[in-house]
Scaffold this active site. Sequence first.
Site, mmCIF file in Angstrom:
data_model
loop_
_atom_site.group_PDB
_atom_site.id
_atom_site.type_symbol
_atom_site.label_atom_id
_atom_site.label_comp_id
_atom_site.label_asym_id
_atom_site.label_seq_id
_atom_site.Cartn_x
_atom_site.Cartn_y
_atom_site.Cartn_z
ATOM 1 N N SER A 71 -4.176 0.343 -4.259
ATOM 2 C CA SER A 71 -2.899 0.922 -3.867
ATOM 3 C C SER A 71 -2.796 1.305 -2.393
ATOM 4 C CB SER A 71 -2.588 2.145 -4.736
ATOM 5 O OG SER A 71 -2.170 1.737 -6.020
ATOM 6 N N LYS A 74 0.102 -0.117 -0.432
ATOM 7 C CA LYS A 74 1.427 0.498 -0.314
ATOM 8 C C LYS A 74 1.698 1.067 1.075
ATOM 9 C CE LYS A 74 1.551 1.283 -5.274
ATOM 10 N NZ LYS A 74 0.862 2.001 -6.323
ATOM 11 N N SER A 132 1.819 7.214 -6.356
ATOM 12 C CA SER A 132 1.452 5.796 -6.277
ATOM 13 C C SER A 132 2.270 4.949 -7.247
ATOM 14 C CB SER A 132 -0.050 5.618 -6.547
ATOM 15 O OG SER A 132 -0.543 4.430 -5.970
#
Length: 299
Positions: A71, A74, A132
Amino acid sequence: MISATKGFRVRRAAAVALTTGAVLATGALTAAPAQALTAPTITAKGGFLMNGATGATLFSKSATTKRLTASTTKIMTAKVVLSQPNLNLDAKVTIKKEYSNYIVSKGASSAHLIVGDKVTVRQLLYGMMLPSGCDAAMALADKFGSGSSVTARTKSFIAKMNTTARNLGMSNTKFDSFDGISNGSNGSSPKDLTILARNVMKNSTFKSVVKTKSYTAKTITKTGSTRTMGAWKNTNTLLGWNGTLGIKTGSGTDSKYCLVFAATKNGESVIGAVMTAPSADNRTADVKKLINYGYAKIS
């Protein structure tokens, strides 16, 4: 006369000896060199740390080796969104069924967005970076990609991510997703992620988002009423520790545990990344070591 001269010389020699002794005692002439800093040992397979102000390298371990980003991907999603010309952070995005279907099919982390609700771009950034939320990431990719379908638009957005990576000189990076759920070739290196982080932390909106511990969004429902969402909690438990300002955690079965971080204390700024740490606790310990080392190295 001879005796007086001799006495003067003796007194002068004594004075010189006394002065020299005082200087030696204070260490003014023979100060010991500062003890050399020992670079920390980290459990993560890769790590990198730079001086946030100058970009100078402070620590490196397999820093250019490409690894799964999870993640931390991102961060680039946010970078692309915030780089849009004439960006309106208060523009509303309607949450589609495709976003819900996606997170269910992937078993992905979620901001628990409600289909049909209207959510602002700003709120989606919080929903993506704090809990997230892969649904929030997909909403942003769909909003800012181009094409006639959700699939086409998200694919277009991922292409923008890769173009941005090239423009930033991230030579060991390739993205194949908007959220880090890899389709086989989603990777970056600790150094590349640090380069990205240093760049995007110059954006005041991004910096405000990633240092926030908790955020409660008020969205607009299908009927026009206001929905108060459950609070989004930041997955980064290091926030506030020793000047830590962010930035993004990542974890997965193959990627293990990652963290891109930034910290500032007493005017000293460090930015870095650890990738493929064996556990969340190891990741935290690694980053603490690097932040402390970075401050000591700069000062």
